[in-house]
Design a protein around this motif. Sequence first.
Motif, short mmCIF file in Angstrom:
data_model
loop_
_atom_site.label_atom_id
_atom_site.label_comp_id
_atom_site.label_asym_id
_atom_site.label_seq_id
_atom_site.Cartn_x
_atom_site.Cartn_y
_atom_site.Cartn_z
N VAL A 328 0.82 -1.22 0.00
CA VAL A 328 0.00 0.00 0.00
C VAL A 328 0.86 1.27 0.00
O VAL A 328 0.35 2.37 0.10
N GLY A 329 2.16 1.14 -0.11
CA GLY A 329 3.02 2.30 -0.26
C GLY A 329 3.17 3.15 0.98
O GLY A 329 2.89 4.35 0.95
N VAL A 330 3.62 2.54 2.08
CA VAL A 330 3.84 3.26 3.33
C VAL A 330 5.34 3.29 3.62
O VAL A 330 5.98 2.24 3.63
N PRO A 331 5.93 4.47 3.85
CA PRO A 331 7.37 4.54 4.13
C PRO A 331 7.71 4.02 5.52
O PRO A 331 6.89 4.08 6.44
N LEU A 332 8.94 3.52 5.68
CA LEU A 332 9.44 3.09 6.98
C LEU A 332 9.86 4.34 7.76
O LEU A 332 10.71 5.09 7.29
N PRO A 333 9.27 4.59 8.94
CA PRO A 333 9.51 5.85 9.66
C PRO A 333 10.99 6.15 9.88
O PRO A 333 11.75 5.29 10.31
N PHE A 334 11.39 7.37 9.53
CA PHE A 334 12.73 7.91 9.70
C PHE A 334 13.77 7.30 8.76
O PHE A 334 14.89 7.79 8.69
N VAL A 335 13.42 6.23 8.04
CA VAL A 335 14.41 5.50 7.25
C VAL A 335 14.17 5.64 5.75
O VAL A 335 15.12 5.90 4.99
N SER A 336 12.93 5.48 5.29
CA SER A 336 12.65 5.59 3.86
C SER A 336 12.95 6.99 3.35
O SER A 336 12.81 7.98 4.07
N TYR A 337 13.36 7.06 2.09
CA TYR A 337 13.65 8.36 1.47
C TYR A 337 12.38 9.19 1.38
O TYR A 337 11.31 8.69 1.05
N GLY A 338 12.50 10.47 1.65
CA GLY A 338 11.37 11.39 1.51
C GLY A 338 11.37 12.44 2.60
O GLY A 338 11.36 12.11 3.79
N GLY A 339 11.39 13.69 2.20
CA GLY A 339 11.48 14.79 3.16
C GLY A 339 10.23 14.99 4.00
O GLY A 339 10.32 15.21 5.21
N SER A 340 9.06 14.91 3.40
CA SER A 340 7.81 15.19 4.12
C SER A 340 7.60 14.21 5.26
O SER A 340 7.23 14.60 6.38
N ALA A 341 7.84 12.92 5.00
CA ALA A 341 7.64 11.90 6.03
C ALA A 341 8.66 12.07 7.16
O ALA A 341 8.32 11.99 8.34
N VAL A 342 9.92 12.30 6.79
CA VAL A 342 10.98 12.46 7.80
C VAL A 342 10.69 13.67 8.70
O VAL A 342 10.77 13.57 9.93
N ILE A 343 10.34 14.79 8.10
CA ILE A 343 10.07 16.00 8.87
C ILE A 343 8.85 15.82 9.77
O ILE A 343 8.86 16.22 10.94
N THR A 344 7.79 15.21 9.23
CA THR A 344 6.59 14.96 10.04
C THR A 344 6.92 14.12 11.27
O THR A 344 6.49 14.45 12.39
#
Length: 363
Positions: A328-344
């Motif tokens: 379902v396309g969910v990033p791994l917290p703090f680890v997957s690439y992506g600025g919005s998720a990391v900052i959130t």
Amino acid sequence: MLQIDKRKFKYFDYPLFIAVCLLGILSVFLIYTTDAGKIFYNKQIIWELIGVFLCLLVANIDLKLIKTYAFAFYIFVLFALLVVFFIGFVGHGAKRWISLGFFNIQPSEFMKLAIILVLAAYFDEYIKSSKYNFKDLYLPFALILFPAVLIIKQPDLGTALIILIIGLAIILSVGVKKTFLIKSVIFFLIAMPFFWSLLKNYQKERLIAFINPYLSPHTYGYHIIQSEIAVGSGGLFGKTAAGATQTILNFLPENHTDFIFAAFCEQWGFISAVLLISLYLFIIFRCLSFIDIASSIFEKIVIIGVTVMLSVSMIFNIGMTIGLLPVVGVPLPFVSYGGSAVITNFIAIGILINIKIKNQIYR
């Protein structure tokens, strides 16, 4: 607005902060060692540093301001979600991002935190001595469902599911009547065909492929099959970054985002995967432990919401990586690439540390 004194250094939660920073360091290393590393790891360093800075900043802001502007933040992110449909750009078949020139933002990631804050502020203001009934929750349901539907239409099923789960967890945590639970189950069963109709064809195929990915091994089942191969080939101790053929030869799709856990398992093996999951469990239980010192409904709901957000994201990502859950396309917290998720995620941790500092100083 920004108040720093020596007591804040004393009560700052260093174990939690260090734990999430370790995940950030791991993120940069993993992204560097994938084929995509030469493109993305420099950006990820910047995102992680921004996240750390905002975590420290939010940890020192007056908590009352966070509550005061919770609804404004929610409206701002909701507006950004609407803007996506007009000026957002398409990537991997989904329209989720807004380009700001030198970087892109994904409003749906920020909505996870916005939902937590706005529901916490709402229930803190409208406290009931008795349990909540269905009619008491029209507004909270609207606050949850409206952005969830917008996000599904992008389409981004994973983030929408997390928002729905966060919202449901918060509502259940404030106390509801049994009739509410019965009506909710009935509503869910009735609404399932509607939500199914909102899904894109490829999302439906992915959910179907989850049952047996080998029915479509070259299309919708490909991600699950290649991910399971990567995880299994790592063995107990891994194949190292240089020997991780699934990752290096690009058999493993999205090895720096959604399937970064599979890349980690291939490189470092089962033992390291257990240690990584243990680190996540430490973070989750550390966050949850803050409830014991929370002094308001707002604080308790924020703690519950952030804990659910991080734990569900971890479970969804690792679950889909090893074939236990649909892709379902969910990033791994703090680890997957992506600025919005990391900052959130870093901002969310900063708010929790803020809650701990405030209650330790003024207890």
